[in-house]
Design a protein around this motif. Structure first.
Motif, mmCIF file in Angstrom:
data_model
loop_
_atom_site.group_PDB
_atom_site.id
_atom_site.type_symbol
_atom_site.label_atom_id
_atom_site.label_comp_id
_atom_site.label_asym_id
_atom_site.label_seq_id
_atom_site.Cartn_x
_atom_site.Cartn_y
_atom_site.Cartn_z
ATOM 1 N N SER A 272 42.320 27.747 43.859
ATOM 2 C CA SER A 272 41.748 28.542 44.939
ATOM 3 C C SER A 272 40.390 29.042 44.491
ATOM 4 C CB SER A 272 42.664 29.733 45.272
ATOM 5 O OG SER A 272 42.034 30.626 46.171
ATOM 6 N N ASP A 273 39.492 29.297 45.483
ATOM 7 C CA ASP A 273 38.220 29.941 45.136
ATOM 8 C C ASP A 273 38.182 31.375 45.665
ATOM 9 O OD1 ASP A 273 37.958 29.518 47.849
ATOM 10 O OD2 ASP A 273 35.995 28.540 47.740
ATOM 11 N N ASP A 274 39.341 31.928 45.954
ATOM 12 C CA ASP A 274 39.454 33.270 46.525
ATOM 13 C C ASP A 274 39.332 34.318 45.411
ATOM 14 O OD1 ASP A 274 40.049 35.555 47.947
ATOM 15 O OD2 ASP A 274 41.823 34.723 48.938
ATOM 16 N N VAL A 275 38.345 35.182 45.513
ATOM 17 C CA VAL A 275 38.142 36.215 44.502
ATOM 18 C C VAL A 275 38.453 37.606 45.036
ATOM 19 C CG1 VAL A 275 36.406 34.845 43.283
ATOM 20 C CG2 VAL A 275 35.672 36.474 45.037
ATOM 21 N N ARG A 276 39.075 37.680 46.210
ATOM 22 C CA ARG A 276 39.416 38.990 46.767
ATOM 23 C C ARG A 276 40.409 39.698 45.856
ATOM 24 N NH1 ARG A 276 41.349 37.410 52.688
ATOM 25 N NH2 ARG A 276 42.150 35.641 51.460
ATOM 26 N N ASP A 277 40.071 40.911 45.454
ATOM 27 C CA ASP A 277 40.913 41.735 44.581
ATOM 28 C C ASP A 277 41.387 40.947 43.358
ATOM 29 O OD1 ASP A 277 42.126 44.013 43.721
ATOM 30 O OD2 ASP A 277 43.522 44.203 45.394
ATOM 31 N N SER B 188 37.862 41.847 38.185
ATOM 32 C CA SER B 188 37.939 43.285 37.956
ATOM 33 C C SER B 188 37.809 43.611 36.469
ATOM 34 C CB SER B 188 39.256 43.835 38.510
ATOM 35 O OG SER B 188 39.425 45.196 38.167
ATOM 36 N N ILE B 189 38.517 42.855 35.649
ATOM 37 C CA ILE B 189 38.466 43.066 34.197
ATOM 38 C C ILE B 189 37.073 42.742 33.659
ATOM 39 C CG2 ILE B 189 39.333 42.188 31.991
ATOM 40 C CD1 ILE B 189 42.069 41.793 33.524
ATOM 41 N N ALA B 190 36.506 41.621 34.119
ATOM 42 C CA ALA B 190 35.161 41.250 33.683
ATOM 43 C C ALA B 190 34.159 42.338 34.046
ATOM 44 C CB ALA B 190 34.756 39.918 34.315
ATOM 45 N N ALA C 278 32.343 34.359 43.243
ATOM 46 C CA ALA C 278 32.294 35.406 42.218
ATOM 47 C C ALA C 278 30.896 35.995 42.104
ATOM 48 C CB ALA C 278 32.747 34.839 40.871
ATOM 49 N N ARG C 279 29.886 35.140 42.129
ATOM 50 C CA ARG C 279 28.499 35.620 42.057
ATOM 51 C C ARG C 279 28.180 36.549 43.218
ATOM 52 N NH1 ARG C 279 27.101 30.172 40.373
ATOM 53 N NH2 ARG C 279 26.302 30.186 38.226
ATOM 54 N N ALA C 280 28.736 36.238 44.387
ATOM 55 C CA ALA C 280 28.463 37.066 45.557
ATOM 56 C C ALA C 280 29.055 38.465 45.415
ATOM 57 C CB ALA C 280 29.018 36.387 46.808
ATOM 58 N N VAL C 281 30.176 38.569 44.695
ATOM 59 C CA VAL C 281 30.853 39.859 44.524
ATOM 60 C C VAL C 281 30.328 40.611 43.310
ATOM 61 C CG1 VAL C 281 33.100 40.959 44.145
ATOM 62 C CG2 VAL C 281 32.923 38.989 45.670
ATOM 63 N N PHE C 282 30.107 39.890 42.179
ATOM 64 C CA PHE C 282 29.647 40.496 40.929
ATOM 65 C C PHE C 282 28.376 39.779 40.459
ATOM 66 C CE2 PHE C 282 33.937 42.185 40.787
ATOM 67 C CZ PHE C 282 33.787 43.397 40.141
ATOM 68 N N PRO C 283 27.261 40.019 41.116
ATOM 69 C CA PRO C 283 26.044 39.283 40.747
ATOM 70 C C PRO C 283 25.488 39.660 39.380
ATOM 71 C CG PRO C 283 25.545 40.977 42.392
ATOM 72 C CD PRO C 283 27.044 40.916 42.275
ATOM 73 N N TRP D 64 37.600 33.356 31.100
ATOM 74 C CA TRP D 64 38.009 32.112 31.762
ATOM 75 C C TRP D 64 38.809 32.472 33.007
ATOM 76 C CZ3 TRP D 64 40.000 28.352 27.358
ATOM 77 C CH2 TRP D 64 38.869 27.850 26.666
ATOM 78 N N GLY D 65 38.191 32.245 34.146
ATOM 79 C CA GLY D 65 38.843 32.520 35.421
ATOM 80 C C GLY D 65 38.114 33.581 36.206
ATOM 81 N N ALA D 66 37.959 33.338 37.510
ATOM 82 C CA ALA D 66 37.393 34.326 38.426
ATOM 83 C C ALA D 66 38.245 34.457 39.685
ATOM 84 C CB ALA D 66 35.963 33.942 38.810
ATOM 85 N N SER D 67 38.832 33.365 40.136
ATOM 86 C CA SER D 67 39.711 33.425 41.306
ATOM 87 C C SER D 67 40.985 34.190 40.948
ATOM 88 C CB SER D 67 40.062 32.023 41.786
ATOM 89 O OG SER D 67 40.680 31.269 40.759
ATOM 90 N N PHE D 68 41.664 34.726 41.967
ATOM 91 C CA PHE D 68 42.859 35.521 41.681
ATOM 92 C C PHE D 68 44.036 34.645 41.269
ATOM 93 C CE2 PHE D 68 44.230 34.347 45.898
ATOM 94 C CZ PHE D 68 45.612 34.474 45.899
ATOM 95 N N LYS D 69 43.964 33.340 41.543
ATOM 96 C CA LYS D 69 45.001 32.400 41.137
ATOM 97 C C LYS D 69 44.358 31.022 41.020
ATOM 98 C CE LYS D 69 47.958 30.819 44.109
ATOM 99 N NZ LYS D 69 49.017 30.692 45.125
ATOM 100 N N PRO D 70 44.999 30.074 40.328
ATOM 101 C CA PRO D 70 44.420 28.733 40.221
ATOM 102 C C PRO D 70 44.506 27.981 41.545
ATOM 103 C CG PRO D 70 46.593 28.768 39.205
ATOM 104 C CD PRO D 70 46.263 30.197 39.579
#
Length: 431
Positions: free
Chosen positions: A324-329, A334-336, A357-362, A316-322
């Motif tokens: 936001s849709d920012d998945v940078r670092d 990373s854990i997933a 997230a799909r763009a970074v971890f397809p 549950w969760g892909a963005s680095f914080k709630p």
């Protein structure tokens, strides 16, 4: 006064819309065609609460428009805000300032007499003085660092907790005070200083916040070993007003586009200035932060009997914080990704960050809902603290998972309630 904003990514688009909200005619300069077209249509190409409506309103009113022409920007503007990115350099820890250099170099030949160029990007100390020397006679540079929090960017621009004005003349200070007059009139404190201090404020603030987060995460590991509760500990020490409770939340650590790269750039620049040893603790801050991700993988492995291979894990969760849709670092992604590489079948859900997230971890699986991600899961990982994850119906959730096991990577779930519903709960820093 007319304002231009050079670079209309996250910072620039927010600043442009906010300047229009303060009453200025604003011209945004963006060379990326797709991004520029989206903004010109009144659509924000990323998620930030409140920004979409603000942008659309001012584009529709004609107060805010966009171009790719530096010549047009130079003819239009009295004050030019430079808001381009400064990512980590591909060949080291330092900040990559080539986009800032290019923006100023492209704008400089077109500046009108008396124009003020205002840097807002986070840059290594010494950048402003270097750039000031490249501007044509009769124009000036100032540095006005940004302090936006993703998820609160509009409010942080319109009602910031401080304004830092790095200037080399009284005129530059006066122009910036006039530009921010509505903000100052609302009671925002103003700190006027030199270029170097203004440049150091942002990275120093981020380094301090990162240190605070890594400190409580290091203490969390001690709490686990000793059978203590890091949340109660943080509450207790947070009552000391010298320490404060904010940013004392143990969990999977920090991510995003600012804190990780800024502390590395700060350390790199300190080395260039010959004072690397005094900032060497930032290496440990970074190491502790990255260690939190490994610890969650280790906990997950233990809870699944020593191996995650062929297990179904819901994240549950892909963005680095709630908010936001920012998945940078992003710690969550990373854990997933680490669990996927170890053979787990990982299903991810995030309310806003699915496409990034799909763009970074397809190669990961992505579910349409939180419940869909949890279907037949042997383990659930709560890794981004979106409010809706705390409001889930535990009876329904329990009926779709294979095993009622959860790792609370943010220490935000009510562990007693989850345990009362038959779940095994693990959280960082809690017995």
């Amino acid at each position: 006064m007319r304002v231009t904003v050079v670079g209309c990514g996250y910072l620039g688009a927010t600043h442009a819309a906010a300047m229009a909200e303060l009453g200025y005619d604003v011209l945004g300069v963006e060379i990326d065609h797709a991004k520029r077209e989206s903004l010109a249509a009144g659509k924000v190409p990323f998620y930030e609460p409140g920004l979409g409506d603000l942008l659309a309103d001012h584009v529709a009113a004609g107060r805010l428009r966009f171009t790719n022409s530096f010549e047009e920007a130079g003819a239009f503007g009295d004050v030019h805000f430079v808001c381009v990115g400064t990512p980590q350099r591909p060949d080291g820890l330092g900040a990559d300032v080539r986009y800032v250099d290019a923006a100023v170099a492209s704008l400089a030949p077109h500046l009108r007499e008396g124009a003020l160029v205002v840097g807002k990007s986070t840059v290594p100390v010494g950048t402003a003085a270097r750039l000031a020397a490249t501007l044509p006679a009769g124009t000036e540079l100032a540095w006005n660092p940004e302090f936006l929090r993703e998820g609160h960017a509009v409010q942080d621009t319109l009602r910031p907790d401080r304004l830092v004005l790095g200037v080399a003349s009284e005129r530059a200070e006066r122009v910036l005070r006039d530009c921010y007059a509505p903000v100052v009139a609302a009671g925002t404190p103003v700190v006027v200083t030199d270029f170097a201090t203004a440049e150091l404020v942002k990275v120093s603030a981020n380094a301090f916040l990162a240190t605070k987060i890594s400190f409580i995460n290091a203490v969390a590991e001690v709490c686990e070993a000793a059978g203590a509760d890091v949340v109660a500990l943080a509450d207790a020490i947070g009552h000391d007003d010298r320490i404060g409770r904010k940013f004392l939340n143990a969990g999977v650590g920090f991510g995003g586009g600012c804190l990780p790269k800024d502390i590395r750039a700060f350390l790199s620049r300190a080395g260039e200035l010959g004072v690397e040893d005094t900032m060497s603790f930032l290496r440990q801050v970074d190491d502790i932060n990255l260690r939190q991700r490994t610890r969650v993988v280790q906990i997950a492995t233990t809870m699944l009997g020593g191996s995650v291979a062929r297990s179904r894990i819901a994240v549950w969760g892909a963005s680095f914080k709630p908010h936001s849709d920012d998945v940078r670092d992003s710690p969550a992604l990373s854990i997933a990704g680490q669990l996927h590489l170890r053979g787990a079948m990982v299903s991810v859900f995030d309310p806003q960050a699915m496409e990034p997230a799909r763009a970074v971890f397809p190669t990961l699986d992505y579910a349409e809902t939180a419940l869909a991600a949890a279907r037949d899961a042997d383990l659930l990982l709560h890794l981004t603290e979106w409010p809706e994850f705390r409001e889930v119906d535990l009876d329904v959730l329990g009926s779709v998972v294979r095993r009622r096991q959860v790792v609370d990577g943010r220490n935000r779930l009510d562990a007693d309630t989850w345990r009362g519903a038959g779940w095994t709960v693990r959280a960082l820093g809690r017995s």
